[in-house]
Design a protein around this motif. Structure first.
Motif, PDB file in Angstrom:
ATOM      1  N   LEU A 142      38.169  34.140  41.340  1.00 30.53           N
ATOM      2  CA  LEU A 142      38.396  34.132  39.902  1.00 30.53           C
ATOM      3  C   LEU A 142      39.167  35.375  39.462  1.00 30.53           C
ATOM      4  CD1 LEU A 142      35.241  32.907  37.937  1.00 30.53           C
ATOM      5  CD2 LEU A 142      37.564  32.039  37.814  1.00 30.53           C
ATOM      6  N   LEU A 143      38.791  36.529  39.989  1.00 30.52           N
ATOM      7  CA  LEU A 143      39.481  37.769  39.632  1.00 30.52           C
ATOM      8  C   LEU A 143      40.958  37.702  40.007  1.00 30.52           C
ATOM      9  CD1 LEU A 143      36.875  40.511  40.540  1.00 30.52           C
ATOM     10  CD2 LEU A 143      37.799  40.006  38.286  1.00 30.52           C
ATOM     11  N   ALA A 144      41.256  37.127  41.155  1.00 26.36           N
ATOM     12  CA  ALA A 144      42.660  36.985  41.576  1.00 26.36           C
ATOM     13  C   ALA A 144      43.417  36.110  40.581  1.00 26.36           C
ATOM     14  CB  ALA A 144      42.739  36.404  42.984  1.00 26.36           C
ATOM     15  N   ARG A 145      42.767  35.039  40.122  1.00 25.73           N
ATOM     16  CA  ARG A 145      43.414  34.160  39.141  1.00 25.73           C
ATOM     17  C   ARG A 145      43.546  34.844  37.785  1.00 25.73           C
ATOM     18  NH1 ARG A 145      39.776  29.285  39.156  1.00 25.73           N
ATOM     19  NH2 ARG A 145      40.983  28.781  37.298  1.00 25.73           N
ATOM     20  N   VAL A 146      42.533  35.642  37.408  1.00 28.95           N
ATOM     21  CA  VAL A 146      42.616  36.402  36.152  1.00 28.95           C
ATOM     22  C   VAL A 146      43.783  37.380  36.229  1.00 28.95           C
ATOM     23  CG1 VAL A 146      41.444  38.167  34.747  1.00 28.95           C
ATOM     24  CG2 VAL A 146      40.182  36.152  35.524  1.00 28.95           C
ATOM     25  N   ALA A 147      43.924  38.039  37.369  1.00 27.79           N
ATOM     26  CA  ALA A 147      45.013  39.004  37.568  1.00 27.79           C
ATOM     27  C   ALA A 147      46.380  38.339  37.408  1.00 27.79           C
ATOM     28  CB  ALA A 147      44.895  39.647  38.947  1.00 27.79           C
ATOM     29  N   GLN A 148      46.456  37.052  37.714  1.00 24.83           N
ATOM     30  CA  GLN A 148      47.720  36.315  37.590  1.00 24.83           C
ATOM     31  C   GLN A 148      47.925  35.777  36.169  1.00 24.83           C
ATOM     32  OE1 GLN A 148      47.222  33.346  40.607  1.00 24.83           O
ATOM     33  NE2 GLN A 148      47.529  34.796  42.287  1.00 24.83           N
ATOM     34  N   GLU A 168      33.279  44.942  25.610  1.00 27.46           N
ATOM     35  CA  GLU A 168      34.027  46.016  26.261  1.00 27.46           C
ATOM     36  C   GLU A 168      33.947  45.891  27.783  1.00 27.46           C
ATOM     37  OE1 GLU A 168      36.401  49.231  27.030  1.00 27.46           O
ATOM     38  OE2 GLU A 168      36.138  48.200  25.117  1.00 27.46           O
ATOM     39  N   ALA A 169      32.782  45.525  28.306  1.00 24.67           N
ATOM     40  CA  ALA A 169      32.636  45.355  29.759  1.00 24.67           C
ATOM     41  C   ALA A 169      33.544  44.237  30.268  1.00 24.67           C
ATOM     42  CB  ALA A 169      31.177  45.071  30.125  1.00 24.67           C
ATOM     43  N   MET A 170      33.627  43.141  29.525  1.00 23.58           N
ATOM     44  CA  MET A 170      34.482  42.038  29.948  1.00 23.58           C
ATOM     45  C   MET A 170      35.959  42.419  29.843  1.00 23.58           C
ATOM     46  SD  MET A 170      32.327  39.929  31.087  1.00 23.58           S
ATOM     47  CE  MET A 170      33.557  38.763  31.593  1.00 23.58           C
ATOM     48  N   ILE A 171      36.320  43.170  28.828  1.00 23.89           N
ATOM     49  CA  ILE A 171      37.716  43.639  28.712  1.00 23.89           C
ATOM     50  C   ILE A 171      38.067  44.512  29.913  1.00 23.89           C
ATOM     51  CG2 ILE A 171      39.233  45.187  27.391  1.00 23.89           C
ATOM     52  CD1 ILE A 171      37.863  44.023  24.845  1.00 23.89           C
ATOM     53  N   ARG A 172      37.145  45.379  30.298  1.00 22.88           N
ATOM     54  CA  ARG A 172      37.395  46.232  31.459  1.00 22.88           C
ATOM     55  C   ARG A 172      37.522  45.397  32.732  1.00 22.88           C
ATOM     56  NH1 ARG A 172      34.194  51.936  30.545  1.00 22.88           N
ATOM     57  NH2 ARG A 172      35.006  52.282  28.450  1.00 22.88           N
ATOM     58  N   ALA A 173      36.753  44.321  32.819  1.00 23.41           N
ATOM     59  CA  ALA A 173      36.866  43.439  33.990  1.00 23.41           C
ATOM     60  C   ALA A 173      38.255  42.804  34.039  1.00 23.41           C
ATOM     61  CB  ALA A 173      35.782  42.359  33.937  1.00 23.41           C
ATOM     62  N   TRP A 174      38.747  42.351  32.887  1.00 22.80           N
ATOM     63  CA  TRP A 174      40.077  41.730  32.862  1.00 22.80           C
ATOM     64  C   TRP A 174      41.149  42.751  33.228  1.00 22.80           C
ATOM     65  CZ3 TRP A 174      38.501  39.824  27.438  1.00 22.80           C
ATOM     66  CH2 TRP A 174      37.617  38.760  27.561  1.00 22.80           C
ATOM     67  N   ALA A 200      41.062  43.461  37.004  1.00 19.14           N
ATOM     68  CA  ALA A 200      41.418  42.338  37.878  1.00 19.14           C
ATOM     69  C   ALA A 200      42.705  42.563  38.677  1.00 19.14           C
ATOM     70  CB  ALA A 200      41.493  41.039  37.080  1.00 19.14           C
ATOM     71  N   PRO A 201      43.800  43.044  38.086  1.00 16.13           N
ATOM     72  CA  PRO A 201      45.034  43.208  38.870  1.00 16.13           C
ATOM     73  C   PRO A 201      44.927  44.247  39.991  1.00 16.13           C
ATOM     74  CG  PRO A 201      45.529  43.224  36.517  1.00 16.13           C
ATOM     75  CD  PRO A 201      44.040  43.284  36.656  1.00 16.13           C
ATOM     76  N   ILE A 202      43.999  45.182  39.870  1.00 17.81           N
ATOM     77  CA  ILE A 202      43.896  46.222  40.903  1.00 17.81           C
ATOM     78  C   ILE A 202      42.618  46.104  41.727  1.00 17.81           C
ATOM     79  CG2 ILE A 202      45.402  47.867  39.736  1.00 17.81           C
ATOM     80  CD1 ILE A 202      42.868  49.279  38.686  1.00 17.81           C
ATOM     81  N   TRP A 203      41.868  45.015  41.529  1.00 16.32           N
ATOM     82  CA  TRP A 203      40.609  44.812  42.266  1.00 16.32           C
ATOM     83  C   TRP A 203      40.910  44.657  43.758  1.00 16.32           C
ATOM     84  CZ3 TRP A 203      35.712  45.577  41.246  1.00 16.32           C
ATOM     85  CH2 TRP A 203      34.759  45.076  42.138  1.00 16.32           C
ATOM     86  N   THR A 204      40.148  45.356  44.577  1.00 20.94           N
ATOM     87  CA  THR A 204      40.300  45.262  46.027  1.00 20.94           C
ATOM     88  C   THR A 204      39.150  44.435  46.586  1.00 20.94           C
ATOM     89  OG1 THR A 204      41.283  47.467  46.022  1.00 20.94           O
ATOM     90  CG2 THR A 204      40.582  46.576  48.165  1.00 20.94           C
ATOM     91  N   PRO A 205      39.413  43.204  47.011  1.00 13.16           N
ATOM     92  CA  PRO A 205      38.342  42.353  47.536  1.00 13.16           C
ATOM     93  C   PRO A 205      37.660  42.989  48.750  1.00 13.16           C
ATOM     94  CG  PRO A 205      40.355  41.088  47.169  1.00 13.16           C
ATOM     95  CD  PRO A 205      40.702  42.536  46.994  1.00 13.16           C
ATOM     96  N   GLY A 206      36.356  42.820  48.812  1.00 13.44           N
ATOM     97  CA  GLY A 206      35.593  43.276  49.966  1.00 13.44           C
ATOM     98  C   GLY A 206      35.117  44.720  49.898  1.00 13.44           C
TER      99      GLY A 206
END
Length: 181
Positions: A9-15, A52-58, A61-67
Motif C-alpha cells: 500500500l505504501l508503494a502505491r501511495v508513493a506513486q 497529522e500522523a496520517m499526513i506524515r505517513a503519506w 511513503a515515497p522514501i519508505w524502505t521496505p523491510g
C-alpha cells in the motif's frame, strides 16, 4: 514468504494512487485515533493527532524502505510522539478550568451506568504517569503484543511488563469500588 500488505500500500501511495491512500487511511486511522484518544483523553486533539500522523505517513511513503521496520511500529511511534507533544503543551499553558474529558465509554443508548464506567476508566487512565498510560493503551486498547509495544516504546519487554504491572495496579486501586467482591 508473503509480502507485507502495508508495504504494498505504501508503494502505491508513493506513486500517488488515490485508492491506496483511501485504503491505508481506512486500515490505519481507527487504531491511530483510538490510541491518540486514550493518550490524550480529548476527542478533538485526538482527531488532530490522528490526522497529522496520517499526513506524515503519506509524506513518508515515497522514501519508505521496505523491510527496515514495520510500518505499524513506525506509525504508532509517530502517533505517540505527537501525543506527547500535545501533553507537554498542556502542561505549559495554565488554564482557569481543567479541560473537558471526553466520554470514551459506550454509546448513550447503552445507559448512564455504562457511560459512567467509561468516564471513570478514562479518568483513571489519564491519572496514570505517561509511560504507564502508554504501555496500557498499546497492550490493552491497541491489542499489541508486549514485544510490539516494547519496540514502539523503545524499552525492553521486561521494562514494558513493569510499566504494565504498575499501571494495572494503579487502575485497580482507582477503580476498586467498581470491582465485584
Amino acid at each position: 514468504m508473503d509480502s507485507d500488505p502495508d508495504e504494498e500500500l505504501l508503494a502505491r501511495v508513493a506513486q500517488g494512487d488515490p485508492a491506496a491512500v483511501r485504503a491505508l487511511t481506512a486500515r490505519k486511522l481507527p487504531r491511530v485515533l483510538a490510541l491518540a484518544g486514550r493518550m490524550l483523553g480529548e476527542a478533538t486533539e485526538a482527531e488532530d493527532v490522528a490526522q497529522e500522523a496520517m499526513i506524515r505517513a503519506w509524506r513518508q511513503a515515497p522514501i519508505w524502505t521496505p523491510g527496515v521496520a514495520r510500518f505499524d511500529t513506525w506509525l504508532h511511534r509517530v502517533t505517540l510522539n505527537l501525543c506527547y507533544d500535545r501533553l507537554r503543551r498542556r502542561r505549559e499553558i495554565p488554564t482557569e478550568r481543567p479541560p473537558e474529558q471526553i466520554d470514551l465509554g459506550p454509546a448513550p443508548d447503552r445507559g448512564l451506568e455504562a457511560a459512567d464506567v467509561g468516564r471513570r476508566v478514562a479518568s483513571a487512565m489519564q491519572a496514570l504517569p505517561d509511560r504507564q498510560r502508554e504501555a496500557v493503551a498499546l497492550c490493552h486498547f491497541q491489542d499489541l503484543t508486549n514485544i510490539e509495544a516494547a519496540a514502539i516504546m523503545g524499552v525492553s519487554v521486561e521494562a514494558l511488563e513493569s510499566l504494565l504491572s504498575r499501571g494495572r495496579r494503579a487502575l485497580r486501586v482507582a477503580l476498586s469500588d467498581m470491582m465485584a467482591p
